[in-house]
Write a protein that holds these residues in place. Structure first.
Motif, PDB file in Angstrom:
ATOM      1  N   ARG A 246       6.423  -5.949 -16.512  1.00 15.55           N
ATOM      2  CA  ARG A 246       5.281  -6.998 -15.993  1.00 15.55           C
ATOM      3  C   ARG A 246       4.837  -6.115 -14.781  1.00 15.55           C
ATOM      4  NH1 ARG A 246       6.733 -11.447 -11.944  1.00 15.55           N
ATOM      5  NH2 ARG A 246       7.136  -9.782 -10.863  1.00 15.55           N
ATOM      6  N   ASP A 247       5.598  -5.521 -13.836  1.00 19.51           N
ATOM      7  CA  ASP A 247       4.934  -4.717 -12.851  1.00 19.51           C
ATOM      8  C   ASP A 247       4.104  -3.571 -13.364  1.00 19.51           C
ATOM      9  OD1 ASP A 247       5.801  -6.654 -10.883  1.00 19.51           O
ATOM     10  OD2 ASP A 247       7.246  -5.493 -10.180  1.00 19.51           O
ATOM     11  N   LEU A 248       4.639  -2.830 -14.226  1.00 26.59           N
ATOM     12  CA  LEU A 248       3.926  -1.581 -14.784  1.00 26.59           C
ATOM     13  C   LEU A 248       2.514  -2.230 -15.585  1.00 26.59           C
ATOM     14  CD1 LEU A 248       4.737   1.282 -15.507  1.00 26.59           C
ATOM     15  CD2 LEU A 248       5.384   0.770 -17.894  1.00 26.59           C
ATOM     16  N   ARG A 249       2.612  -3.312 -15.934  1.00 28.97           N
ATOM     17  CA  ARG A 249       1.320  -3.559 -16.801  1.00 28.97           C
ATOM     18  C   ARG A 249       0.486  -4.081 -15.553  1.00 28.97           C
ATOM     19  NH1 ARG A 249       4.811  -6.643 -20.058  1.00 28.97           N
ATOM     20  NH2 ARG A 249       4.719  -8.560 -18.858  1.00 28.97           N
ATOM     21  N   ARG A 250       0.907  -4.571 -14.614  1.00 26.14           N
ATOM     22  CA  ARG A 250      -0.052  -5.062 -13.458  1.00 26.14           C
ATOM     23  C   ARG A 250      -0.671  -3.716 -12.832  1.00 26.14           C
ATOM     24  NH1 ARG A 250       3.427  -9.723 -10.372  1.00 26.14           N
ATOM     25  NH2 ARG A 250       3.017 -11.433 -11.878  1.00 26.14           N
ATOM     26  N   TYR A 251       0.307  -2.759 -12.419  1.00 26.78           N
ATOM     27  CA  TYR A 251      -0.226  -1.575 -11.823  1.00 26.78           C
ATOM     28  C   TYR A 251      -1.237  -0.829 -12.980  1.00 26.78           C
ATOM     29  CZ  TYR A 251       2.569  -2.240  -7.580  1.00 26.78           C
ATOM     30  OH  TYR A 251       2.996  -2.489  -6.537  1.00 26.78           O
ATOM     31  N   LYS A 252      -1.013  -0.844 -13.959  1.00 24.77           N
ATOM     32  CA  LYS A 252      -1.725   0.035 -14.863  1.00 24.77           C
ATOM     33  C   LYS A 252      -3.276  -0.979 -14.791  1.00 24.77           C
ATOM     34  CE  LYS A 252      -2.206   1.012 -19.780  1.00 24.77           C
ATOM     35  NZ  LYS A 252      -1.766   0.817 -21.179  1.00 24.77           N
ATOM     36  N   ARG A 253      -3.110  -2.112 -14.908  1.00 20.99           N
ATOM     37  CA  ARG A 253      -4.593  -2.863 -14.728  1.00 20.99           C
ATOM     38  C   ARG A 253      -5.224  -2.355 -13.639  1.00 20.99           C
ATOM     39  NH1 ARG A 253      -8.650  -3.716 -17.549  1.00 20.99           N
ATOM     40  NH2 ARG A 253      -9.998  -5.299 -16.831  1.00 20.99           N
ATOM     41  N   GLN A 254      -4.548  -2.319 -12.417  1.00 17.53           N
ATOM     42  CA  GLN A 254      -5.075  -1.919 -11.264  1.00 17.53           C
ATOM     43  C   GLN A 254      -5.737  -0.604 -11.389  1.00 17.53           C
ATOM     44  OE1 GLN A 254      -3.183  -2.246  -7.500  1.00 17.53           O
ATOM     45  NE2 GLN A 254      -1.702  -4.136  -8.159  1.00 17.53           N
ATOM     46  N   ILE A 255      -5.238   0.399 -11.894  1.00 23.27           N
ATOM     47  CA  ILE A 255      -5.630   1.539 -12.242  1.00 23.27           C
ATOM     48  C   ILE A 255      -6.854   1.673 -13.040  1.00 23.27           C
ATOM     49  CG2 ILE A 255      -5.253   3.900 -13.167  1.00 23.27           C
ATOM     50  CD1 ILE A 255      -2.074   3.386 -12.211  1.00 23.27           C
ATOM     51  N   GLU A 256      -6.824   0.858 -14.194  1.00 16.50           N
ATOM     52  CA  GLU A 256      -8.021   0.814 -14.722  1.00 16.50           C
ATOM     53  C   GLU A 256      -9.359   0.233 -14.367  1.00 16.50           C
ATOM     54  OE1 GLU A 256      -5.636   0.231 -18.989  1.00 16.50           O
ATOM     55  OE2 GLU A 256      -6.235  -1.559 -18.053  1.00 16.50           O
ATOM     56  N   SER A 259     -10.844   2.656 -11.993  1.00 12.92           N
ATOM     57  CA  SER A 259     -11.434   3.802 -12.775  1.00 12.92           C
ATOM     58  C   SER A 259     -12.766   3.195 -13.074  1.00 12.92           C
ATOM     59  CB  SER A 259     -10.780   4.252 -13.988  1.00 12.92           C
ATOM     60  OG  SER A 259      -9.581   4.795 -13.572  1.00 12.92           O
ATOM     61  N   GLU A 260     -12.853   1.873 -13.705  1.00  6.12           N
ATOM     62  CA  GLU A 260     -13.899   1.279 -13.942  1.00  6.12           C
ATOM     63  C   GLU A 260     -15.220   1.139 -12.740  1.00  6.12           C
ATOM     64  OE1 GLU A 260     -12.891  -2.342 -15.764  1.00  6.12           O
ATOM     65  OE2 GLU A 260     -11.518  -1.572 -17.509  1.00  6.12           O
ATOM     66  N   SER A 261     -14.489   0.988 -11.874  1.00  7.84           N
ATOM     67  CA  SER A 261     -15.414   0.636 -10.616  1.00  7.84           C
ATOM     68  C   SER A 261     -16.114   2.150 -10.234  1.00  7.84           C
ATOM     69  CB  SER A 261     -14.646   0.042  -9.422  1.00  7.84           C
ATOM     70  OG  SER A 261     -13.802   1.012  -9.037  1.00  7.84           O
ATOM     71  N   LEU A 262     -15.320   3.010 -10.375  1.00  7.80           N
ATOM     72  CA  LEU A 262     -15.786   4.544 -10.272  1.00  7.80           C
ATOM     73  C   LEU A 262     -16.971   4.618 -11.174  1.00  7.80           C
ATOM     74  CD1 LEU A 262     -12.734   6.329  -9.296  1.00  7.80           C
ATOM     75  CD2 LEU A 262     -14.494   5.692  -7.749  1.00  7.80           C
ATOM     76  N   VAL A 263     -16.900   4.325 -12.363  1.00  2.00           N
ATOM     77  CA  VAL A 263     -17.839   4.549 -13.578  1.00  2.00           C
ATOM     78  C   VAL A 263     -18.972   3.859 -13.057  1.00  2.00           C
ATOM     79  CG1 VAL A 263     -18.302   4.478 -15.957  1.00  2.00           C
ATOM     80  CG2 VAL A 263     -16.074   5.226 -15.253  1.00  2.00           C
ATOM     81  N   THR A 264     -18.957   2.427 -12.821  1.00  7.33           N
ATOM     82  CA  THR A 264     -20.154   1.643 -12.324  1.00  7.33           C
ATOM     83  C   THR A 264     -21.005   2.239 -11.253  1.00  7.33           C
ATOM     84  OG1 THR A 264     -18.806  -0.243 -12.968  1.00  7.33           O
ATOM     85  CG2 THR A 264     -20.642  -0.746 -11.694  1.00  7.33           C
ATOM     86  N   LEU A 265     -20.205   3.035 -10.174  1.00  8.24           N
ATOM     87  CA  LEU A 265     -20.712   3.323  -9.020  1.00  8.24           C
ATOM     88  C   LEU A 265     -21.649   4.448  -9.464  1.00  8.24           C
ATOM     89  CD1 LEU A 265     -17.999   2.996  -6.327  1.00  8.24           C
ATOM     90  CD2 LEU A 265     -19.990   1.868  -6.460  1.00  8.24           C
ATOM     91  N   HIS A 266     -21.218   5.314 -10.366  1.00 10.14           N
ATOM     92  CA  HIS A 266     -22.014   6.474 -10.596  1.00 10.14           C
ATOM     93  C   HIS A 266     -22.916   6.270 -11.827  1.00 10.14           C
ATOM     94  CE1 HIS A 266     -18.546   8.505  -8.616  1.00 10.14           C
ATOM     95  NE2 HIS A 266     -19.066   9.283  -8.421  1.00 10.14           N
TER      96      HIS A 266
END
Length: 266
Positions: A246-256, A259-266
């Protein structure tokens, strides 16, 4: 609970013994003679070898409650002998289980209400039949653990599976009139709660050691791999794996999301 993948490389000695017994009791078993089915199984000279195979494929844990069954394991027929004689000598119908409080390996801790605590697993199931099957990956994918009570439930909700969990196998202890809860004679809920405490300590330690979601994600992933690759599991490993994944899925989502926010900023 954990998914059990049945072995296909059963020792030839076991296969020969089962086939010989099937042939010897063929007519009586096919006629639904449950006593003959029981005798055929009881007379097997390879039960210790069958038991060893079951313990190995289940990584040393009870098929239902996940207690350690190294010291003493009972061979359980998922489809009961009384109602399914044709499966009495079918290895795929056999599971390794604990004694469910029926025979205590060690003295049970004296607690208030001890006499009202229930047997669990095969000792509670007896000659009944259940739908819940540890060898069914779909069933096992539904198994969840409540973070407060550490009771087992299903998601998505499956009333029949939860009936087996609560009313037949007593994996969540028992509830009496007035809502009073009593653990099983083997203290299943208590030990799952202890396992949860060890999980919480592990996660808190990770957060002290690692500072980024990526580092924590990789550490959890490594831990899960270590547990799942072990020849023998620690008791109640299924509950630990549930929270780690469950925690693995949560941290994976945080990472995703990052990454999506960085793409949006650029």
């Amino acid at each position: 609970m954990l998914y059990i993948k049945k072995r296909t490389d059963i020792p030839q000695e076991i296969i020969n013994a089962l086939n010989a017994a099937k042939e010897s009791y063929k007519e009586r078993i096919s006629n639904g003679d449950s006593k003959a089915a029981r005798n055929a199984f009881d007379d097997l000279l390879v039960k210790d070898k069958i038991r060893a195979c079951l313990i190995q494929e289940q990584h040393g844990l009870c098929a239902y409650c996940m207690q350690d069954i190294h010291k003493k394991a009972r061979i359980e027929h998922w489809k009961s002998l009384s109602n399914n004689t044709k499966d009495a000598l079918d290895y795929t119908n056999m599971l390794g289980v604990c004694y469910g409080g029926d025979i205590a390996e060690e003295p049970v801790e004296e607690i208030k209400g001890k006499d009202r605590r229930a047997l669990c697993c095969d000792a509670a199931k007896g000659n009944g039949d259940i739908v819940l099957n540890p060898c069914n990956p779909e069933h096992m994918s539904k198994i969840c653990y409540d973070e407060v009570s550490l009771f087992i439930y299903t998601e998505p909700r499956d009333e029949q599976l939860e009936k087996d969990i609560n009313e037949i196998l007593h994996l969540n202890g028992v509830k009496r009139a007035g809502g009073a809860f009593f653990d099983t004679k083997t203290n299943l809920v208590y030990y799952r709660r202890e396992k949860y405490k060890s999980y919480k300590s592990y996660i808190e330690n990770l957060r002290q050691v690692y500072k980024t979601p990526e580092e924590i994600y990789m550490a959890i992933k490594k831990k899960i791999t270590s547990i799942e690759n072990a020849e023998m599991y620690t008791p109640f490993a299924g509950a630990l794996l549930y929270f780690l994944k469950r925690d693995l899925r949560r941290y994976k989502r945080q990472i995703e999301l990052f990454s999506e926010s960085l793409v949006t900023l650029h």
